[in-house]
Design an enzyme around this catalytic site. Structure first.
Site, mmCIF file in Angstrom:
data_model
loop_
_atom_site.group_PDB
_atom_site.id
_atom_site.type_symbol
_atom_site.label_atom_id
_atom_site.label_comp_id
_atom_site.label_asym_id
_atom_site.label_seq_id
_atom_site.Cartn_x
_atom_site.Cartn_y
_atom_site.Cartn_z
ATOM 1 C CB SER A 274 -9.630 -1.760 -8.467
ATOM 2 O OG SER A 274 -10.927 -1.595 -7.947
ATOM 3 C CE1 TYR B 110 -8.206 2.251 -4.874
ATOM 4 C CE2 TYR B 110 -10.202 1.478 -5.959
ATOM 5 C CZ TYR B 110 -8.994 1.203 -5.344
ATOM 6 O OH TYR B 110 -8.563 -0.098 -5.213
HETATM 7 N N1 LIG Z 1 -9.278 -4.446 -0.644
HETATM 8 C C1 LIG Z 1 -10.051 -4.329 -1.719
HETATM 9 O O1 LIG Z 1 -11.281 -4.399 -1.653
HETATM 10 C C2 LIG Z 1 -9.424 -4.136 -3.076
HETATM 11 C C3 LIG Z 1 -10.222 -4.353 -4.208
HETATM 12 C C4 LIG Z 1 -9.663 -4.187 -5.472
HETATM 13 C C5 LIG Z 1 -8.355 -3.794 -5.588
HETATM 14 N N2 LIG Z 1 -7.599 -3.578 -4.475
HETATM 15 C C6 LIG Z 1 -6.215 -3.171 -4.667
HETATM 16 O O2 LIG Z 1 -5.383 -4.199 -4.165
HETATM 17 C C7 LIG Z 1 -4.156 -3.653 -3.693
HETATM 18 C C8 LIG Z 1 -3.898 -4.134 -2.280
HETATM 19 O O3 LIG Z 1 -4.958 -3.681 -1.451
HETATM 20 P P1 LIG Z 1 -5.192 -4.253 0.024
HETATM 21 O O4 LIG Z 1 -6.647 -4.321 0.214
HETATM 22 O O5 LIG Z 1 -4.338 -5.450 0.251
HETATM 23 O O6 LIG Z 1 -4.637 -2.992 0.881
HETATM 24 P P2 LIG Z 1 -4.128 -2.899 2.375
HETATM 25 O O7 LIG Z 1 -4.542 -4.089 3.178
HETATM 26 O O8 LIG Z 1 -4.518 -1.540 2.834
HETATM 27 O O9 LIG Z 1 -2.530 -2.962 2.212
HETATM 28 C C9 LIG Z 1 -1.894 -1.944 1.488
HETATM 29 C C10 LIG Z 1 -0.450 -2.318 1.295
HETATM 30 O O10 LIG Z 1 0.153 -1.277 0.490
HETATM 31 C C11 LIG Z 1 1.304 -0.798 1.161
HETATM 32 N N3 LIG Z 1 1.521 0.614 0.881
HETATM 33 C C12 LIG Z 1 0.589 1.598 0.878
HETATM 34 N N4 LIG Z 1 1.162 2.780 0.595
HETATM 35 C C13 LIG Z 1 2.489 2.527 0.412
HETATM 36 C C14 LIG Z 1 3.609 3.349 0.101
HETATM 37 N N5 LIG Z 1 3.477 4.683 -0.070
HETATM 38 N N6 LIG Z 1 4.822 2.761 -0.006
HETATM 39 C C15 LIG Z 1 4.963 1.446 0.195
HETATM 40 N N7 LIG Z 1 3.942 0.611 0.467
HETATM 41 C C16 LIG Z 1 2.716 1.158 0.585
HETATM 42 C C17 LIG Z 1 1.026 -1.036 2.641
HETATM 43 O O11 LIG Z 1 2.237 -1.037 3.350
HETATM 44 P P3 LIG Z 1 2.287 -0.615 4.911
HETATM 45 O O12 LIG Z 1 1.931 -1.841 5.692
HETATM 46 O O13 LIG Z 1 3.695 -0.183 5.099
HETATM 47 O O14 LIG Z 1 1.289 0.497 5.093
HETATM 48 C C18 LIG Z 1 0.338 -2.385 2.593
HETATM 49 O O15 LIG Z 1 1.277 -3.419 2.503
HETATM 50 C C19 LIG Z 1 -4.296 -2.143 -3.804
HETATM 51 O O16 LIG Z 1 -3.648 -1.704 -4.972
HETATM 52 C C20 LIG Z 1 -5.797 -1.935 -3.920
HETATM 53 O O17 LIG Z 1 -6.106 -0.743 -4.617
HETATM 54 C C21 LIG Z 1 -8.109 -3.752 -3.217
#
Ligand SMILES: NC(=O)c1ccc[n+]([C@@H]2O[C@H](COP(=O)([O-])OP(=O)(O)OC[C@H]3O[C@@H](n4cnc5c(N)ncnc54)[C@H](OP(=O)(O)O)[C@@H]3O)[C@@H](O)[C@H]2O)c1
Length: 223
Positions: free
Chosen positions: A129, A142
């Site tokens: 991130s 975070y």
């Molecule tokens: N969205 C943003 O703005 C952003 C920006 C920068 C970086 N990121 C990073 O990008 C990555 C993906 O984020 P996203 O926005 O795609 O998030 P998201 O839409 O909330 O999806 C999160 C994913 O992580 C899985 N997950 C969470 N906890 C878990 C656990 N304990 N065991 C197994 N799987 C787990 C979820 O599975 P389930 O469906 O089973 O819950 C889901 O597939 C993260 O690392 C986040 O920190 C996001």
């Protein structure tokens, strides 16, 4: 199996799912998530894929899930959780919740996969991130988790000379996590203002496609 193999955590939704769609034409995919039905839907949409349904904070379950993986070309760690709020109101349980998913889980999974990654001269991609590079008010938990992930990636790259390691640092992306973050921040959410998951997936695909001809240690992507 003739296709290279890629394991993507957090592929049931959001950025991980977009990465699965981007790698589907070229790779056999292990689709990570906890919700078996959601994972099955992504598997069905991919050209060649199978489910990798496991709670990533359960080290024994993760060890069992990877037991049969002897060769792995790519692992993308996209699973993660968000946290927002001042240190003054953040209790130890919140630190433990976030660090367990965002730091300890990818460290454990990577450790268990090292023999398979070494066998393939593989690639490890951490979806980090912007918060893994700079921290702002409200972001202590975070950002600390993502700074730790930056350090984990840098250490791994120095330790494992036969494995490529890339940290991808996106700005805000329009996913469920972003909607949750807006709720925590107490503001309205307009997904059109932010990166689309496919843009981050395109960056990951570029790094994957580079193969062994070069290493991308880190890349920043902003809206
Ligand atoms: N969205 C943003 O703005 C952003 C920006 C920068 C970086 N990121 C990073 O990008 C990555 C993906 O984020 P996203 O926005 O795609 O998030 P998201 O839409 O909330 O999806 C999160 C994913 O992580 C899985 N997950 C969470 N906890 C878990 C656990 N304990 N065991 C197994 N799987 C787990 C979820 O599975 P389930 O469906 O089973 O819950 C889901 O597939 C993260 O690392 C986040 O920190 C996001």
């Amino acid at each position: 199996m003739s296709r290279p193999v890629a394991l993507i955590t957090g592929a049931s939704r959001g950025i991980g799912r977009a990465i699965a769609e981007a790698l589907s034409p070229s790779h056999h995919l292990l689709i990570g998530g906890r919700d078996a039905a959601a994972v099955a839907e992504v598997v069905a949409a991919c050209e060649s894929a199978e489910p990798f349904v496991v709670e990533l904070t359960d080290a024994d379950a993760v060890a069992a899930a990877v037991a049969d993986i002897t060769r792995l070309d790519v692992v993308v760690h996209s699973a993660g959780v968000i946290a927002y709020g001042p240190l003054a109101t953040t209790d130890p349980a919140e630190w433990e919740r976030v660090l367990a998913v965002n730091v300890i889980a990818p460290a454990t999974l990577t450790r268990l996969l090292l023999p398979a990654l070494r066998a393939a001269s593989g690639l490890v991609v951490f979806i980090n991130s912007g918060a893994g590079l700079t921290a702002s008010p409200g972001w202590s938990v975070y950002a600390a988790s993502k700074f730790a992930l930056t350090a984990l990636a840098d250490s791994l790259r120095a330790e494992e000379r036969g494995i490529r390691v890339t940290s991808v640092h996106p700005g805000r992306v329009a996913t469920d996590m972003q909607a949750e973050l807006h709720q925590l921040e107490g503001r309205d959410y307009d997904p059109s203002k932010y990166l689309q998951p496919a843009a981050v997936a395109q960056v990951v695909k570029t790094v994957v496609d580079l193969g062994t001809s070069g290493v991308v240690p880190s890349v920043r992507v902003t809206p």
